[in-house]
Motif scaffolding. Structure first.
Motif, PDB file in Angstrom:
ATOM      1  N   ASN A  33       0.850  -1.187   0.000  1.00  0.00           N
ATOM      2  CA  ASN A  33       0.000   0.000   0.000  1.00  0.00           C
ATOM      3  C   ASN A  33       0.885   1.235   0.000  1.00  0.00           C
ATOM      4  O   ASN A  33       1.606   1.497   0.959  1.00  0.00           O
ATOM      5  CB  ASN A  33      -0.918   0.005   1.221  1.00  0.00           C
ATOM      6  N   SER A  34       0.864   1.974  -1.076  1.00  0.00           N
ATOM      7  CA  SER A  34       1.681   3.177  -1.181  1.00  0.00           C
ATOM      8  C   SER A  34       0.921   4.223  -1.973  1.00  0.00           C
ATOM      9  O   SER A  34       0.333   3.919  -3.012  1.00  0.00           O
ATOM     10  CB  SER A  34       3.015   2.867  -1.868  1.00  0.00           C
ATOM     11  N   ILE A  35       0.927   5.446  -1.467  1.00  0.00           N
ATOM     12  CA  ILE A  35       0.270   6.530  -2.190  1.00  0.00           C
ATOM     13  C   ILE A  35       1.152   7.028  -3.328  1.00  0.00           C
ATOM     14  O   ILE A  35       0.688   7.751  -4.208  1.00  0.00           O
ATOM     15  CB  ILE A  35      -0.070   7.699  -1.243  1.00  0.00           C
ATOM     16  N   LYS A  36       2.417   6.629  -3.319  1.00  0.00           N
ATOM     17  CA  LYS A  36       3.334   7.053  -4.367  1.00  0.00           C
ATOM     18  C   LYS A  36       3.189   6.161  -5.593  1.00  0.00           C
ATOM     19  O   LYS A  36       2.897   4.978  -5.484  1.00  0.00           O
ATOM     20  CB  LYS A  36       4.779   7.005  -3.865  1.00  0.00           C
ATOM     21  N   LYS A  37       3.408   6.761  -6.757  1.00  0.00           N
ATOM     22  CA  LYS A  37       3.381   6.009  -8.001  1.00  0.00           C
ATOM     23  C   LYS A  37       4.784   5.699  -8.508  1.00  0.00           C
ATOM     24  O   LYS A  37       4.943   5.104  -9.569  1.00  0.00           O
ATOM     25  CB  LYS A  37       2.605   6.791  -9.069  1.00  0.00           C
ATOM     26  N   SER A  38       5.785   6.119  -7.754  1.00  0.00           N
ATOM     27  CA  SER A  38       7.165   5.861  -8.154  1.00  0.00           C
ATOM     28  C   SER A  38       7.500   4.388  -7.940  1.00  0.00           C
ATOM     29  O   SER A  38       6.787   3.673  -7.228  1.00  0.00           O
ATOM     30  CB  SER A  38       8.117   6.747  -7.348  1.00  0.00           C
ATOM     31  N   PRO A  39       8.582   3.897  -8.546  1.00  0.00           N
ATOM     32  CA  PRO A  39       8.950   2.483  -8.384  1.00  0.00           C
ATOM     33  C   PRO A  39       9.143   2.123  -6.917  1.00  0.00           C
ATOM     34  O   PRO A  39       9.609   2.948  -6.127  1.00  0.00           O
ATOM     35  CB  PRO A  39      10.275   2.382  -9.157  1.00  0.00           C
ATOM     36  N   PRO A  40       8.793   0.899  -6.530  1.00  0.00           N
ATOM     37  CA  PRO A  40       8.982   0.492  -5.134  1.00  0.00           C
ATOM     38  C   PRO A  40      10.466   0.403  -4.801  1.00  0.00           C
ATOM     39  O   PRO A  40      11.285   0.058  -5.657  1.00  0.00           O
ATOM     40  CB  PRO A  40       8.322  -0.886  -5.073  1.00  0.00           C
ATOM     41  N   LEU A  41      10.811   0.718  -3.570  1.00  0.00           N
ATOM     42  CA  LEU A  41      12.186   0.530  -3.133  1.00  0.00           C
ATOM     43  C   LEU A  41      12.517  -0.965  -3.127  1.00  0.00           C
ATOM     44  O   LEU A  41      11.620  -1.804  -3.009  1.00  0.00           O
ATOM     45  CB  LEU A  41      12.378   1.122  -1.741  1.00  0.00           C
ATOM     46  N   PRO A  42      13.786  -1.317  -3.262  1.00  0.00           N
ATOM     47  CA  PRO A  42      14.151  -2.735  -3.291  1.00  0.00           C
ATOM     48  C   PRO A  42      13.601  -3.530  -2.108  1.00  0.00           C
ATOM     49  O   PRO A  42      13.227  -4.694  -2.269  1.00  0.00           O
ATOM     50  CB  PRO A  42      15.685  -2.692  -3.277  1.00  0.00           C
TER      51      PRO A  42
END
Length: 290
Positions: free
Chosen positions: A79-88
């Motif tokens: 669950n993330s509000i960010k659309k950027s790539p997930p951190l490793p």
């Protein structure tokens, strides 16, 4: 000559301490293997593309509720509000969420195809499977992705801006018709995909201090796969890119040269004014470690 000089200095500084220090150096953290990570397997399509192999008991009376529940269940995993790539550290949760959404869609289409006309678009399902196969199932790629935390954090805002514009255009086209391969819909979605790839390429390969060449290549590969998942169509043939809104969105020569040429990517790091500072730093480090 400058590079050779710097290497000579380093060898002189490190030779005396290398053997003693080597065994105490922290080892780089590799990506967990598939044996260490339990993924919900994605159910594949059968040879008959109109049928699925999964059969589960599903209440086929309420498509909206089913889709909502699937989304909520995936959000509990990632669950993330960010659309950027997930951190490793979060890529495996991200993958597990995509697998869950994919299986939800396949299960509904399998069990409910004879009960209701509501269904998940099979092109969308195949797009999700494309992402799973080329990112989540590729241990070599995941190993390289494991090196990207600083690159992702440093480029996240620019990447998210590129993706937000891409998703707005693609979702507008998908919401106009269920026939995503219709010529006009196909045309605008392929234009959007090419524009997104160029946008991320221009961003990632223009910040060598944040994303070194190898990391920029890996994150650009991630970007391309994600865009292919969202627009899972053949955009290589019969496409008049010159007619796209705003002109041809494909990467230009300077962007491609940075992608193909490590030296061009790193050229912005080189300047005569920095050489003296670099040499002083090397001598200072030598004094500390000898």
């Amino acid at each position: 000559m400058i590079i050779l000089y710097l290497v000579t200095i380093l060898l002189d500084c490190l030779h005396a301490v290398y053997l003693d220090e080597y065994d105490h150096q922290p080892k780089a953290r590799g990506a967990p293997s598939s044996e260490e990570i339990e993924f919900e397997p994605v159910i594949t399509l059968t040879k008959d593309n109109d049928k699925m192999i999964s059969m589960k008991n599903i209440n086929c009376d309420n498509f909206s509720e089913y889709a909502h529940n699937c989304t909520n269940e995936a959000a509990l995993v990632y669950n993330s509000i960010k659309k950027s790539p997930p951190l490793p550290a979060k890529i495996y949760d991200w993958c597990k969420a995509i697998r869950h959404l994919t299986n939800c869609a396949i299960d509904w289409n399998s069990d409910c195809k004879d009960v209701t006309e509501s269904h998940f678009n099979e092109e969308s399902i195949r797009g999700h499977m494309h992402v799973v196969n080329n990112i989540c199932n590729d241990e070599s790629f995941l190993s390289r992705y494991d090196e990207l935390p600083n690159c992702i954090e440093g480029s996240g805002s620019a990447w998210e801006n590129c993706y937000s514009q891409f998703k707005i255009t693609v979702d507008e086209q998908k919401n106009t018709t269920h026939e995503w391969t219709h010529y006009e819909t196909h045309f605008f979605m392929c234009c959007a995909r090419a524009k997104f790839v160029r946008c991320t390429m221009d961003a990632l390969f223009n910040m060598p201090n944040v994303c070194p060449y190898e990391q920029a290549v890996t994150l650009q590969q991630f970007s391309a796969i994600v865009s292919e998942g969202d627009v899972f169509q053949n955009c290589d043939t019969n496409m008049m890119y010159s007619n796209c809104p705003g002109g041809d969105p494909r990467p230009k020569g300077d962007s491609l040269s940075r992608l193909m040429n490590k030296r061009a990517h790193n050229s912005s790091l080189r300047s005569e004014s920095k050489i003296g500072v670099i040499l002083l730093i090397f001598y200072f480090v030598c004094g500390l470690i000898k």
